[in-house]
Structures are given as structure tokens and as C-alpha cells.
Design a protein around this motif. Structure first.
Motif, PDB file in Angstrom:
ATOM      1  N   MET A 331      23.068  13.285 -15.981  1.00 43.43           N
ATOM      2  CA  MET A 331      23.433  12.042 -15.280  1.00 43.43           C
ATOM      3  C   MET A 331      23.554  12.341 -13.787  1.00 43.43           C
ATOM      4  O   MET A 331      24.421  13.123 -13.381  1.00 43.43           O
ATOM      5  N   CYS A 333      24.664  10.697 -11.229  1.00 39.11           N
ATOM      6  CA  CYS A 333      25.937  10.380 -10.565  1.00 39.11           C
ATOM      7  C   CYS A 333      26.969  11.474 -10.856  1.00 39.11           C
ATOM      8  O   CYS A 333      27.580  12.031  -9.940  1.00 39.11           O
ATOM      9  N   CYS A 421      21.434   6.127  -8.898  1.00 41.29           N
ATOM     10  CA  CYS A 421      20.607   5.717 -10.042  1.00 41.29           C
ATOM     11  C   CYS A 421      19.109   5.884  -9.796  1.00 41.29           C
ATOM     12  O   CYS A 421      18.354   6.133 -10.734  1.00 41.29           O
ATOM     13  N   CYS A 424      17.805   9.137 -11.123  1.00 44.57           N
ATOM     14  CA  CYS A 424      18.370   9.534 -12.420  1.00 44.57           C
ATOM     15  C   CYS A 424      17.353   9.378 -13.541  1.00 44.57           C
ATOM     16  O   CYS A 424      16.481   8.505 -13.488  1.00 44.57           O
ATOM     17  N   TYR A 426      18.097   8.281 -16.350  1.00 42.39           N
ATOM     18  CA  TYR A 426      18.523   7.134 -17.165  1.00 42.39           C
ATOM     19  C   TYR A 426      18.396   5.834 -16.377  1.00 42.39           C
ATOM     20  O   TYR A 426      18.320   5.837 -15.149  1.00 42.39           O
ATOM     21  N   CYS A 437      21.356   4.182 -19.890  1.00 42.67           N
ATOM     22  CA  CYS A 437      22.392   4.852 -19.084  1.00 42.67           C
ATOM     23  C   CYS A 437      23.611   5.104 -19.967  1.00 42.67           C
ATOM     24  O   CYS A 437      24.149   4.167 -20.577  1.00 42.67           O
TER      25      CYS A 437
END
Ligand code: SF4
Length: 492
Positions: A331, A333, A421, A424, A426, A437
Motif C-alpha cells: 500500500m 500510502c 494513490c 499505488c 491498488y 484498495c
């Protein structure tokens, strides 16, 4: 020389004009610091945190020596043993301190027969907070904050809030700006004491944290002149090319005493009065100091020493591997934020609340394990800061005593407020499927798992009702199981 008083200075009371040192006498007082082995090795403390706390205390002790005080800087297995050790050398002196900032240290000193004066490292005496808290139906921070504005007469015009509103969150809370050049954070050079502490801790300290009063004041000035005006609008944004944005980055200094909240507020109000600062930035920053910080400290004492053990949602998942290694997640973030914590022991309030705590909340992570992690990994994580912030606000483990609803959010919030994002693997819009996500999947799964518990909470009505519109709930539950298993293994 025989001394009549031993004045104990904990590592978070490092200010010459406040606390027990304020009225110290060079001729008759001995000033005592204890650097305990338990503090250094008792837990998995972030080295930046240890470095900052120890080096700041040693600098402060050195300043007092230079001023002509008799200073005992004792290294001992525990604080208690250190105090007893020093008192043997000054058997006729009585022990004195300001009231301590944690239940544990306060109890330790009480057991040693210490005499206390008020802890004046906050703007709100504990009795004043108690009076407010005991008169409330619920502990809404906003009500406390308005009371503080009136009581301290800050940003008030003839009894009305300056600018015509109590807060300007609508103007603030903006997503990251496009093509914006964030100023560089300069950092601090290291002196002999710093280098000695870093060597003892066997690590190379980053230039991030000031360890002297002069350097902390420099950072405050730098914030006021360079960042304060822009603070408000982007205070909630999360970006990839700046770790500090327009934040003041002074919480460690206010929490260990190098700066006092009064001088921070005075500097902020002065800049605002000179017409240099828009009201939304001034109010947003001042609220953090006279509102949030004071509220959290007040709640720590008001809610009591057992509050840290609350687990209303019966969350039992062990701490996810990704918290202890940014490499244990895909992930973007979480990886970026944990990596920032690894580097500097600090990220601002939104990554703490809306990413890290949110993840702990929606994965059902044990609140105490998460609390310990937050305590250990952040440079400014005093016990009084983290217990209410994590147990009450972050993971809603107190059943709503502090916050009427949990701060649970899916990927949409992170997508709106950050730049994570785009890079990412996801997709924040998807809740099922391999590309979904994890925040979005787990947000709905969290609501689904706890829907009975939240059924009577009118503030959760809309969110719980949203569940009924999900046509793919069975698939979502299956995907949530996969995500949780993947997170447990450090593979999501
Ligand atoms: Fe984080 Fe989800 Fe965005 Fe990836 S898509 S960065 S996991 S919020």
C-alpha cells in the motif's frame, strides 16, 4: 556544601522559567536529572526519539551548570533508583518536583515522599479542566476550545470570535495543491553533546530535531515567518515531496519543555495582530495549541490510569508486520508514511489519524499493541498525548467516551487528501477484486462487523445505512478475509 532541597527535573520539564526550576536557588538547591536504563532499553524506542529526549536533557543540565547550579545527572537502572542514589549524597535535603506528566511517574515520586508544585507546562490547570469536564454531558473538544478562547481571551473581539466564526475548517482541509513548491526543511547541525549521545545509542542522528532551547526557538521563529501564513489550507494534505509541508514541527519541543505553549501562542497572536497571517491559518494553528493539546492532556488525567486498557470493540488482531517495517506492505500510502516514521519518528496528524490509526481501527488491531507502537515510534509521543489520542480518537476503543463516532475511512478520503494513490498498485474506488484498495474493502467490512454495536449511534446512521446499498456484500466479506490474511503476513 549541604543542600536543603533536591529538585527533580523529568525529561519533559526542560524550561528555565517553568516548573520546579523556576524558583530554584543556586546556594541551597541541588538539581537532579535521572537518565534511566529502563527509559533507554525498556522498549523498542525509536532511536531519534531517545536521542532527542536524552540530548535535550543533557543540554539543559549543562546550561544549568553553566549558570552556577549544582547539578546531579544520574545514570541508573530506573528513575526510582536514580533518585534514591542521589538522595544518599544529599541526605538532609527534601525532594521537590512539579506534578509529573504521567500517572506512573507521579506515583513513583509520591512513593518517594516528593513534595509537588502545580505542573505549569500547560495553559490549563488540571482543576480548571476538571471543572469543565465534570459540567459536560459529553466531552466535545469544540466546546472546550470555545471556552479556552474566552477564558484566555485569544482571537476574541468584544466577546465574539475574531473573523466571525470559531473555526475555518471549510477554508482549510484542502487537498494537495498542484505544481506547488514546498519549502525545504533545513534541520540542525550537531554539537559535542549530540554526537556523544548518538554514539552511545549507536546510531547516526538525522539533522531533524533540535536539542537546545536556542534551536527550538529558531524553529518557532522559522515557522512563524515562513510557514504560518500558509499553514491552514494544507494542514490536512499529504504529499510525496515534503514531509513537513507548512507544519510547525514544534510538538516535540512543546512536549519536552524546550518551548512553552504560552510563548508559542504569544508568537502566533503577535504575527496575526501585525496583519501577516490569514485568520484561517491563525485560528487553525492556535486551536492545536490552546484547544487540542490542552484537551488531550486534560482528558488523560480526567479519564484515569485504567483508560489505556479500554477495548470496547474487542479488537484482538496482533499488530500488523507493516508497522515495524515499511517493506511489509504494497500500500503506497502506508509504505510512504511508515517509511517517514522510520526516518524521523514523525508524521503530521492526518497520516497518524487517517492512515495509521484508521488502519489499526478497521483491521481490528488490538488497541494496546497499537498504542505501544505509537508511543515508541514518535518523537513527541508522551504518555498523556498518546493514550487519549489512540484509545479515544484513533481506534475508538473507549466506546465513544471521547469521540461520538469512530474515525473510519476508506480509500476515497486518502485519495482526495494525498498524492499516494496515483502510484499505488491498488485502486481506491474498488472494494472487491484483487486490485481493490484495502482501506476501501476494510472500511465497509469494519462497518459490517460492527453494525449492531453502532446501530444506536445516530452519527453512524448514514454510514451503516450505506451498507444496505452494497450489492456485493458477500464478495466484500470474502475479499476482506483475504486482505486481513495478507496484511497479517505482510503481503498486501
Ligand atoms: Fe492507500 Fe488505497 Fe490509495 Fe493505495 S489505493 S495509496 S492503499 S488509499
Amino acid at each position: 556544601m549541604s543542600h536543603s532541597r533536591t529538585l527533580y527535573i523529568p525529561f519533559d520539564h526542560l524550561h528555565r522559567d517553568y516548573g520546579i526550576i523556576r524558583d530554584a536557588k543556586k546556594s541551597s538547591d541541588v538539581i537532579l536529572f535521572v537518565e534511566s536504563e529502563r527509559m533507554r532499553t525498556g522498549r523498542n524506542w525509536h532511536p531519534e526519539r531517545l536521542f532527542f529526549l536524552i540530548s535535550s536533557a543533557r543540554h539543559f543540565a549543562e546550561d544549568l551548570r553553566d549558570e552556577g547550579f549544582t547539578v546531579e545527572y544520574v545514570k541508573a537502572p530506573t528513575t526510582e533508583k536514580g533518585i534514591l542514589q542521589a538522595r544518599k549524597r544529599h541526605p538532609k535535603s527534601s525532594l521537590h518536583a512539579s506534578r509529573q506528566s504521567s500517572f506512573r511517574l507521579q506515583a513513583t515520586l509520591e512513593a518517594l515522599g516528593c513534595e509537588f508544585i502545580e505542573n505549569d507546562f500547560f495553559l490549563t490547570p488540571r482543576e480548571v479542566f476538571e471543572e469543565w469536564a465534570s459540567s459536560q454531558k459529553n466531552y466535545l473538544m469544540e466546546n472546550f476550545y470555545r471556552e479556552q478562547r474566552r477564558r484566555l481571551n485569544i482571537l476574541m473581539d468584544n466577546g465574539k470570535p475574531t473573523g466571525g466564526a470559531w473555526n475555518f475548517d471549510k477554508e482549510n482541509r484542502l487537498p494537495p495543491p498542484k505544481n506547488y513548491k514546498w519549502p525545504e526543511y533545513k534541520g540542525f547541525s550537531r554539537d559535542e553533546i549530540d554526537l556523544e549521545v548518538a554514539q552511545e545509542l549507536a546510531f547516526e542522528a538525522s539533522p531533524t530535531w533540535a536539542t537546545t532551547r536556542a534551536a527550538a526557538l529558531h524553529q518557532l521563529k522559522h515557522f512563524i515567518s515562513r510557514h504560518f501564513a500558509h499553514f491552514g489550507p494544507y494542514e490536512d494534505a499529504m504529499v510525496l515531496d515534503s514531509w513537513s509541508l507548512h507544519h510547525s514541527v514544534i510538538s516535540p519541543y512543546i512536549n519536552n519543555g524546550l518551548l512553552h505553549p504560552q510563548e508559542v501562542v504569544d508568537a502566533a497572536v503577535k504575527a496575526f495582530d501585525m496583519g501577516k497571517i490569514p485568520i484561517e491559518s491563525a485560528e487553525g494553528f492556535i486551536r492545536q495549541i490552546i484547544g487540542w493539546r490542552e484537551y488531550i492532556n486534560g482528558m488523560y488525567w480526567h479519564l484515569g490510569s485504567e483508560y489505556r486498557n479500554e477495548n470496547h470493540l474487542k479488537a484482538s488482531r496482533p499488530l500488523l508486520p507493516l508497522f515495524n517495517s515499511s517493506q511489509k506492505t504494497e500500500m503506497n500510502c502506508v509504505r510512504s508514511i511508515v517509511s517517514d516514521v522510520e526516518k524521523r519518528a514523525w508524521v503530521h496528524h492526518i497520516p497518524r489519524l487517517m492512515v495509521l490509526s484508521n488502519l489499526a481501527l478497521i483491521t481490528g488491531t488490538n488497541p494496546q499493541q497499537f498504542l505501544e507502537w505509537m508511543r515508541e515510534r514518535f518523537v513527541d509521543a508522551s504518555e498523556w498525548v498518546m493514550v487519549p489520542n489512540v484509545i479515544g480518537m484513533g481506534v475508538h476503543a473507549d466506546g465513544g467516551q471521547m469521540m461520538s463516532k469512530p474515525y473510519a475511512a476508506g480509500g476515497a478520503y486518502i485519495s482526495r487528501m494525498s498524492e499516494y494513490c496515483r502510484g499505488c498498485s491498488y485502486n481506491p474506488k474498488l472494494r472487491v477484486g484483487d486490485d481493490a484498495c484495502p482501506f476501501t474493502t476494510l472500511y465497509w467490512d469494519f462497518l459490517d462487523r460492527n453494525k449492531e454495536l453502532f446501530a444506536k449511534n445516530h452519527r453512524m446512521f448514514q454510514q451503516i445505512n450505506g451498507l444496505k446499498r452494497l450489492s456485493d456484500l458477500p464478495e466484500l466479506r470474502e475479499r476482506a478475509k483475504e486482505v486481513l490474511a495478507g496484511l497479517d503476513m505482510g503481503e498486501i
